[in-house]
Design a protein around this motif. Structure first.
Motif, mmCIF file in Angstrom:
data_model
loop_
_atom_site.group_PDB
_atom_site.id
_atom_site.type_symbol
_atom_site.label_atom_id
_atom_site.label_comp_id
_atom_site.label_asym_id
_atom_site.label_seq_id
_atom_site.Cartn_x
_atom_site.Cartn_y
_atom_site.Cartn_z
ATOM 1 N N ARG A 55 -12.429 10.430 14.572
ATOM 2 C CA ARG A 55 -12.253 10.402 15.903
ATOM 3 C C ARG A 55 -12.872 11.422 16.631
ATOM 4 O O ARG A 55 -13.260 11.081 17.913
ATOM 5 C CB ARG A 55 -10.718 10.376 16.131
ATOM 6 C CG ARG A 55 -9.697 9.431 15.489
ATOM 7 C CD ARG A 55 -9.786 8.137 16.126
ATOM 8 N NE ARG A 55 -9.094 8.215 17.381
ATOM 9 C CZ ARG A 55 -8.913 7.318 18.157
ATOM 10 N NH1 ARG A 55 -9.697 6.078 18.016
ATOM 11 N NH2 ARG A 55 -8.351 7.536 19.367
ATOM 12 N N ARG B 52 -15.571 10.410 19.722
ATOM 13 C CA ARG B 52 -15.396 10.833 20.979
ATOM 14 C C ARG B 52 -16.652 11.421 21.349
ATOM 15 O O ARG B 52 -17.156 11.444 22.674
ATOM 16 C CB ARG B 52 -14.052 11.867 21.163
ATOM 17 C CG ARG B 52 -13.833 12.249 22.603
ATOM 18 C CD ARG B 52 -13.768 11.240 23.638
ATOM 19 N NE ARG B 52 -13.658 12.031 24.860
ATOM 20 C CZ ARG B 52 -13.608 11.317 26.063
ATOM 21 N NH1 ARG B 52 -13.906 10.026 26.061
ATOM 22 N NH2 ARG B 52 -13.676 11.877 27.267
ATOM 23 N N ARG B 53 -17.080 12.423 20.617
ATOM 24 C CA ARG B 53 -18.278 13.230 20.698
ATOM 25 C C ARG B 53 -19.448 12.267 21.237
ATOM 26 O O ARG B 53 -20.181 12.360 22.195
ATOM 27 C CB ARG B 53 -18.553 13.938 19.641
ATOM 28 C CG ARG B 53 -19.934 14.794 19.992
ATOM 29 C CD ARG B 53 -20.467 15.745 18.642
ATOM 30 N NE ARG B 53 -20.502 14.849 17.482
ATOM 31 C CZ ARG B 53 -21.758 13.950 17.318
ATOM 32 N NH1 ARG B 53 -22.698 13.921 18.151
ATOM 33 N NH2 ARG B 53 -21.876 13.261 16.274
ATOM 34 N N MET C 292 -19.130 8.942 22.374
ATOM 35 C CA MET C 292 -18.948 8.371 23.437
ATOM 36 C C MET C 292 -19.170 9.024 24.695
ATOM 37 O O MET C 292 -19.557 8.550 25.817
ATOM 38 C CB MET C 292 -17.237 7.873 23.507
ATOM 39 C CG MET C 292 -17.125 6.847 22.558
ATOM 40 S SD MET C 292 -15.459 6.279 22.615
ATOM 41 C CE MET C 292 -15.455 5.553 24.117
ATOM 42 N N LEU D 195 -13.610 17.995 24.594
ATOM 43 C CA LEU D 195 -13.875 16.333 24.750
ATOM 44 C C LEU D 195 -12.949 15.806 25.842
ATOM 45 O O LEU D 195 -13.273 14.681 26.039
ATOM 46 C CB LEU D 195 -13.776 16.161 23.176
ATOM 47 C CG LEU D 195 -14.679 16.605 22.215
ATOM 48 C CD1 LEU D 195 -14.448 15.854 20.893
ATOM 49 C CD2 LEU D 195 -16.273 16.350 22.436
ATOM 50 N N VAL E 168 -9.663 15.053 25.771
ATOM 51 C CA VAL E 168 -8.459 14.201 25.265
ATOM 52 C C VAL E 168 -7.765 14.956 24.811
ATOM 53 O O VAL E 168 -7.729 16.189 24.546
ATOM 54 C CB VAL E 168 -9.259 13.487 23.941
ATOM 55 C CG1 VAL E 168 -10.509 12.457 24.475
ATOM 56 C CG2 VAL E 168 -9.853 14.146 23.005
ATOM 57 N N TYR F 200 -5.020 12.109 20.445
ATOM 58 C CA TYR F 200 -6.139 11.118 20.446
ATOM 59 C C TYR F 200 -6.596 11.269 18.773
ATOM 60 O O TYR F 200 -6.911 10.230 18.463
ATOM 61 C CB TYR F 200 -7.273 11.799 21.304
ATOM 62 C CG TYR F 200 -8.760 10.723 21.179
ATOM 63 C CD1 TYR F 200 -8.744 9.805 21.559
ATOM 64 C CD2 TYR F 200 -9.515 11.541 20.218
ATOM 65 C CE1 TYR F 200 -10.096 9.018 21.204
ATOM 66 C CE2 TYR F 200 -11.086 10.725 19.789
ATOM 67 C CZ TYR F 200 -10.949 9.742 20.501
ATOM 68 O OH TYR F 200 -12.196 8.941 20.116
ATOM 69 N N SER G 236 -17.315 3.209 14.940
ATOM 70 C CA SER G 236 -17.286 4.515 14.576
ATOM 71 C C SER G 236 -18.541 5.155 14.169
ATOM 72 O O SER G 236 -19.125 6.457 14.248
ATOM 73 C CB SER G 236 -16.089 5.082 13.720
ATOM 74 O OG SER G 236 -15.077 4.766 14.264
#
Length: 137
Positions: free
Chosen positions: A16, A20-21, A23, A64, A66, A70, A98
């Motif tokens: 995750r 996120r990084r 994204m 990040l 979040v 998350y 991912s």
């Protein structure tokens, strides 16, 4: 000596983190700089090889943008649900999105505004997949 295996929860948190990084378009180097770490340490976190401490996870979540939850979303969903066909079938999709290539492909595909062009890209990918050497075996 056997290769160190990632704990499934640590692997999920790392996955995750990586998702996120990527994204938000942040490099491992930049995240490492903001945390005072090397990019190699960030890699180990993302692979789940090294555990992320509570304070560090809090800082990562802040950087990040979040909430801490998350990083555990899929874990709590899996614990609450009885495994069935839907959970097993979605795993390859989650793994693909991912992955670096999967995320880049997904983001680029979403930027295509013309529905006809998106359809042609999808048809192209399907035809390339049909021609793959794996099917020839």
């Amino acid at each position: 000596m056997p290769k160190k295996q990632a704990n499934p929860i640590d692997g999920q948190v790392g996955n995750r983190l990586r998702l996120r990084r990527m994204m938000i378009g942040m490099s491992q180097e930049r995240l490492g700089e903001l945390l005072g770490l090397t990019f190699q340490q960030v890699q180990k976190y993302e692979k789940g090889v090294n555990r992320i401490g509570a304070g560090r996870l809090f800082e990562i979540a802040r950087i990040l943008g979040v909430p801490i939850q998350y990083f555990y979303e899929s874990v709590t969903d899996q614990l609450q649900a009885t495994p069935g066909f839907a959970e097993r079938d979605s795993q390859p999709v989650l793994e693909f999105v991912s992955s670096g290539d999967g995320l880049q492909l997904s983001l680029a595909f979403m930027r295509i505004k013309d529905a006809k062009v998106r359809k042609r890209v999808l048809d192209l990918v399907k035809s390339l997949a049909d021609d793959s050497p794996e099917d020839a075996e």
